[in-house]
Scaffold this motif. Structure first.
Motif, mmCIF file in Angstrom:
data_model
loop_
_atom_site.group_PDB
_atom_site.id
_atom_site.type_symbol
_atom_site.label_atom_id
_atom_site.label_comp_id
_atom_site.label_asym_id
_atom_site.label_seq_id
_atom_site.Cartn_x
_atom_site.Cartn_y
_atom_site.Cartn_z
ATOM 1 N N UNK A 104 0.821 -1.217 0.000
ATOM 2 C CA UNK A 104 0.000 0.000 0.000
ATOM 3 C C UNK A 104 0.851 1.262 0.000
ATOM 4 N N UNK A 105 1.889 1.279 0.830
ATOM 5 C CA UNK A 105 2.718 2.472 0.979
ATOM 6 C C UNK A 105 3.975 2.338 0.132
ATOM 7 N N UNK A 106 4.022 3.086 -0.964
ATOM 8 C CA UNK A 106 5.151 3.014 -1.884
ATOM 9 C C UNK A 106 5.633 4.410 -2.245
ATOM 10 N N UNK A 107 6.910 4.560 -2.566
ATOM 11 C CA UNK A 107 7.387 5.868 -3.041
ATOM 12 C C UNK A 107 6.874 6.154 -4.449
ATOM 13 N N UNK A 109 4.032 6.572 -5.953
ATOM 14 C CA UNK A 109 2.598 6.389 -6.154
ATOM 15 C C UNK A 109 2.134 5.282 -5.207
ATOM 16 N N UNK A 110 1.020 5.510 -4.498
ATOM 17 C CA UNK A 110 0.611 4.505 -3.510
ATOM 18 C C UNK A 110 -0.153 3.356 -4.163
ATOM 19 N N UNK A 111 -0.297 2.276 -3.378
ATOM 20 C CA UNK A 111 -0.899 1.063 -3.892
ATOM 21 C C UNK A 111 -2.342 1.217 -4.335
ATOM 22 N N UNK A 112 -3.105 2.072 -3.641
ATOM 23 C CA UNK A 112 -4.504 2.289 -4.024
ATOM 24 C C UNK A 112 -4.597 2.830 -5.449
ATOM 25 N N UNK A 113 -3.792 3.836 -5.755
ATOM 26 C CA UNK A 113 -3.824 4.448 -7.075
ATOM 27 C C UNK A 113 -3.337 3.471 -8.141
ATOM 28 N N UNK A 114 -2.302 2.695 -7.799
ATOM 29 C CA UNK A 114 -1.798 1.695 -8.732
ATOM 30 C C UNK A 114 -2.877 0.668 -9.050
ATOM 31 N N UNK A 115 -3.541 0.181 -8.019
ATOM 32 C CA UNK A 115 -4.596 -0.810 -8.202
ATOM 33 C C UNK A 115 -5.700 -0.264 -9.101
ATOM 34 N N UNK A 116 -6.092 0.972 -8.860
ATOM 35 C CA UNK A 116 -7.152 1.594 -9.656
ATOM 36 C C UNK A 116 -6.743 1.719 -11.120
ATOM 37 N N UNK A 117 -5.488 2.108 -11.365
ATOM 38 C CA UNK A 117 -5.004 2.249 -12.745
ATOM 39 C C UNK A 117 -4.925 0.900 -13.453
ATOM 40 N N UNK A 118 -4.439 -0.113 -12.729
ATOM 41 C CA UNK A 118 -4.297 -1.435 -13.333
ATOM 42 C C UNK A 118 -5.653 -1.988 -13.753
ATOM 43 N N UNK A 119 -6.684 -1.736 -12.949
ATOM 44 C CA UNK A 119 -8.013 -2.269 -13.258
ATOM 45 C C UNK A 119 -8.613 -1.650 -14.526
ATOM 46 N N UNK A 120 -7.999 -0.587 -15.035
ATOM 47 C CA UNK A 120 -8.497 0.009 -16.271
ATOM 48 C C UNK A 120 -8.084 -0.795 -17.498
ATOM 49 N N UNK A 121 -7.085 -1.679 -17.338
ATOM 50 C CA UNK A 121 -6.638 -2.447 -18.498
ATOM 51 C C UNK A 121 -6.415 -3.923 -18.218
ATOM 52 N N UNK A 122 -6.506 -4.344 -16.961
ATOM 53 C CA UNK A 122 -6.193 -5.736 -16.646
ATOM 54 C C UNK A 122 -7.043 -6.251 -15.486
ATOM 55 N N UNK A 123 -7.348 -7.556 -15.547
ATOM 56 C CA UNK A 123 -8.066 -8.218 -14.455
ATOM 57 C C UNK A 123 -7.125 -9.112 -13.646
ATOM 58 N N UNK A 124 -5.810 -8.887 -13.754
ATOM 59 C CA UNK A 124 -4.840 -9.687 -13.014
ATOM 60 C C UNK A 124 -5.186 -9.674 -11.525
ATOM 61 N N UNK A 134 0.380 -2.268 6.218
ATOM 62 C CA UNK A 134 0.530 -2.164 7.666
ATOM 63 C C UNK A 134 -0.576 -1.299 8.250
ATOM 64 N N UNK A 135 -1.402 -0.701 7.377
ATOM 65 C CA UNK A 135 -2.516 0.140 7.823
ATOM 66 C C UNK A 135 -3.748 -0.734 7.934
#
Length: 224
Positions: free
Chosen positions: A54-57, A59-74, A81-82
């Motif tokens: 979730x906590x990454x330098x 771009x955070x994991x939430x935003x990454x997950x949201x972007x990935x779902x626009x092109x992939x169902x992986x 830790x939150x």
């Protein structure tokens, strides 16, 4: 079980520890340490599952997950830790398939990875006759090529990636229309109706997409 797991984690020791356990279980592993590099890496390497911190330098994991779902169902497992309930719910709302809270046992992570892969039905394993090709936006059911539109393919990919999980119409709209255009719930219903019709041409005796009254839709694996 085999496949490629991408670990997106900025703590090197933790990432390497997880990688060792996954390799011992027969998986190939790719490591990504920076949030800005995550989406391009998933797009290019097409892993079978992503372990996403979730906590990454960058771009955070939430935003990454949201972007990935626009092109992939992986399948995506959020690692965080939150532990506040809102973070867990948000992670799943954005399209994660599961979450694991730190601290955790690496053996538990491996077990959860295997469980999500078994549940998710990848093209190579446990697909029950349905094969999706995300690169070509094509789908094949029991050897019959389905003539799907881009929206129909995205709908099928989202539902197929999480068998049994109920998606509301709002959740489906958010994932399919990334440009935030305004569409009505009836638009989703119309696409689902057309998708079901095309699926029935290849498997008339199987109802794969089920309506859940007052909630939304789910994909159910046929009984064998």
């Amino acid at each position: 079980m085999s496949g490629t797991i991408m670990i997106i984690e900025d703590e090197p020791k933790l990432a390497e520890l997880l990688a060792d356990y996954l390799r011992q279980s027969g998986f190939e592993v790719r490591l990504v340490a920076d949030g800005m590099a995550a989406v391009p890496a998933i797009h290019e390497q097409k892993p079978d599952l992503v372990l996403l911190d979730l906590m990454l330098p960058g771009k955070d994991g939430m935003e990454i997950c949201k972007e990935v779902r626009r092109f992939s169902s992986v399948p995506i497992i959020m690692v965080t830790a939150r532990v506040e309930e809102i973070d867990r719910l948000l992670g799943l709302e954005f399209g994660a398939d599961d979450y694991i809270c730190k601290p955790y046992s690496p053996r538990e992570v491996v077990a959860r990875v295997k469980a999500v892969l078994r549940r998710g039905g990848t093209a190579a394993e446990n697909n029950h006759g349905l094969v999706l090709d995300e690169a070509r936006y094509s789908a094949n059911l029991h050897g019959v090529e389905l003539d799907l539109t881009a929206v129909e393919f995205k709908l099928l990919a989202i539902l197929f990636a999480s068998p049994g999980r109920i998606f509301s119409r709002d959740q489906l709209m958010d994932r399919i229309y990334s440009d935030e255009r305004i569409v009505s719930e009836r638009t989703i219903d119309s696409h689902i109706k057309k998708l079901r019709k095309k699926l029935s041409l290849a498997a008339a005796d199987e109802e794969l997409i089920h309506s859940v009254y007052g909630v939304g839709y789910k994909y159910e694996l046929p009984e064998r």
